[in-house]
Design a protein around this motif. Structure first.
Motif, short mmCIF file in Angstrom:
data_model
loop_
_atom_site.label_atom_id
_atom_site.label_comp_id
_atom_site.label_asym_id
_atom_site.label_seq_id
_atom_site.Cartn_x
_atom_site.Cartn_y
_atom_site.Cartn_z
N GLU A 102 0.85 -1.19 0.00
CA GLU A 102 0.00 0.00 0.00
C GLU A 102 0.88 1.24 0.00
N ASN A 103 0.61 2.14 -0.94
CA ASN A 103 1.36 3.40 -0.92
C ASN A 103 0.44 4.58 -1.15
N GLU A 104 0.89 5.71 -0.67
CA GLU A 104 0.15 6.96 -0.81
C GLU A 104 1.05 7.93 -1.55
N ILE A 105 0.47 8.65 -2.48
CA ILE A 105 1.25 9.62 -3.25
C ILE A 105 0.43 10.87 -3.49
N ASP A 106 1.08 11.99 -3.47
CA ASP A 106 0.44 13.27 -3.79
C ASP A 106 0.62 13.47 -5.29
N MET A 107 -0.43 13.16 -6.05
CA MET A 107 -0.36 13.21 -7.51
C MET A 107 -0.50 14.66 -7.98
N ARG A 108 0.38 15.03 -8.89
CA ARG A 108 0.43 16.41 -9.38
C ARG A 108 -0.28 16.54 -10.73
N PRO A 109 -0.87 17.69 -10.99
CA PRO A 109 -1.50 17.90 -12.30
C PRO A 109 -0.45 17.88 -13.40
N GLY A 110 -0.81 17.30 -14.54
CA GLY A 110 0.12 17.25 -15.67
C GLY A 110 1.19 16.20 -15.53
N TYR A 111 1.02 15.28 -14.58
CA TYR A 111 2.01 14.23 -14.36
C TYR A 111 1.44 12.86 -14.71
N THR A 112 2.33 11.97 -15.13
CA THR A 112 1.99 10.59 -15.45
C THR A 112 2.72 9.69 -14.46
N TYR A 113 2.03 8.65 -13.98
CA TYR A 113 2.58 7.75 -12.98
C TYR A 113 2.44 6.31 -13.43
N ALA A 114 3.29 5.45 -12.88
CA ALA A 114 3.20 4.00 -13.10
C ALA A 114 3.85 3.30 -11.94
N HIS A 115 3.24 2.20 -11.48
CA HIS A 115 3.86 1.38 -10.44
C HIS A 115 4.94 0.53 -11.10
N ASP A 116 5.97 0.26 -10.35
CA ASP A 116 7.11 -0.47 -10.87
C ASP A 116 7.59 -1.45 -9.81
N PHE A 117 7.86 -2.67 -10.22
CA PHE A 117 8.48 -3.63 -9.32
C PHE A 117 9.30 -4.59 -10.16
N HIS A 118 10.32 -5.09 -9.56
CA HIS A 118 11.19 -6.03 -10.26
C HIS A 118 11.16 -7.36 -9.53
N THR A 119 10.82 -8.40 -10.26
CA THR A 119 10.79 -9.75 -9.71
C THR A 119 12.01 -10.48 -10.24
N VAL A 120 12.89 -10.86 -9.34
CA VAL A 120 14.10 -11.58 -9.74
C VAL A 120 13.74 -13.02 -10.08
N ASN A 121 12.77 -13.54 -9.36
CA ASN A 121 12.42 -14.94 -9.50
C ASN A 121 10.94 -15.08 -9.14
N ALA A 122 10.22 -15.85 -9.90
CA ALA A 122 8.77 -15.97 -9.71
C ALA A 122 8.38 -16.60 -8.38
N HIS A 123 9.36 -17.16 -7.65
CA HIS A 123 9.08 -17.80 -6.38
C HIS A 123 9.27 -16.86 -5.20
N GLN A 124 9.68 -15.61 -5.45
CA GLN A 124 9.89 -14.64 -4.38
C GLN A 124 9.07 -13.39 -4.68
N LEU A 125 8.50 -12.81 -3.63
CA LEU A 125 7.81 -11.54 -3.80
C LEU A 125 8.83 -10.43 -4.02
N PRO A 126 8.48 -9.40 -4.78
CA PRO A 126 9.40 -8.28 -4.94
C PRO A 126 9.70 -7.63 -3.58
N ASP A 127 10.92 -7.12 -3.43
CA ASP A 127 11.29 -6.42 -2.20
C ASP A 127 10.40 -5.22 -1.96
N SER A 128 10.05 -4.52 -3.04
CA SER A 128 9.24 -3.32 -2.88
C SER A 128 8.43 -3.03 -4.14
N LEU A 129 7.42 -2.23 -3.95
CA LEU A 129 6.60 -1.72 -5.04
C LEU A 129 6.83 -0.21 -5.06
#
Length: 172
Positions: A102-129
């Motif tokens: 869960e994250n909270e962000i102050d979204m700004r007008p005129g901005y584009t956002y995307a969540h990003d995570f990197h999975t090293v291996n399908a058997h482990q959850l990502p360290d962070s989102l």
């Protein structure tokens, strides 16, 4: 043959326009693009948006752009691990964990956002989102032909990263 060309010529623009599902996530009068904050949900088979601003949603498998009024917004995303056994005959999923981020962000007008995570291996959850952001049409960014996938520019900012708040086994 000419009839086929006319049909395809009329159909292709409709298919291109139908690829992107845009959803308005605010109430009130319609805002101009420059006043909006956009969130591109690229979606992956192991990610689901569960809550946005305390309201249940179920967005999976991407191809969606969400339009927000500027301000603080809270996102709850589930990421999961998976293993496919017996491929290609049987697709049984085992060792399935679900992490809630869960994250909270102050979204700004005129901005584009995307969540990003990197999975090293399908058997482990990502360290962070993480939530990445940059101005609309930032130099070096690109959007695909149907409008549902955005590649951030090299100068896109990593605005906030969170660890999983909870991890639970799959109950299936």
């Amino acid at each position: 043959m000419r009839l086929h060309a006319i049909f395809l010529g009329a159909l292709l623009p409709l298919l291109a326009l139908s690829g992107c599902a845009s959803s308005r996530m605010y109430q009130g009068p319609t805002l101009d693009r420059s006043e909006l904050a956009l969130l591109f949900i690229h979606g992956r088979p192991n990610s689901k948006y569960r809550m946005i601003d305390g309201k249940p949603v179920d967005f999976i498998y991407g191809g969606r752009v969400l339009e927000f009024a500027p301000g603080k917004h809270v996102f709850q995303v589930e990421l999961s691990t998976f293993r496919i056994e017996g491929w290609p005959i049987s697709r049984q999923t085992t060792d399935f964990l679900i992490g809630t981020y869960e994250n909270e962000i102050d979204m700004r007008p005129g901005y584009t956002y995307a969540h990003d995570f990197h999975t090293v291996n399908a058997h482990q959850l990502p360290d962070s989102l993480c939530m990445d952001g940059e101005p609309h049409d930032a130099p070096g960014s690109s959007v695909n032909a149907t409008g549902e996938f955005r590649r951030m520019s090299p100068t896109g900012e990593k605005l906030v990263c969170v660890r999983a708040e909870s991890v639970r086994p799959n109950k299936k």
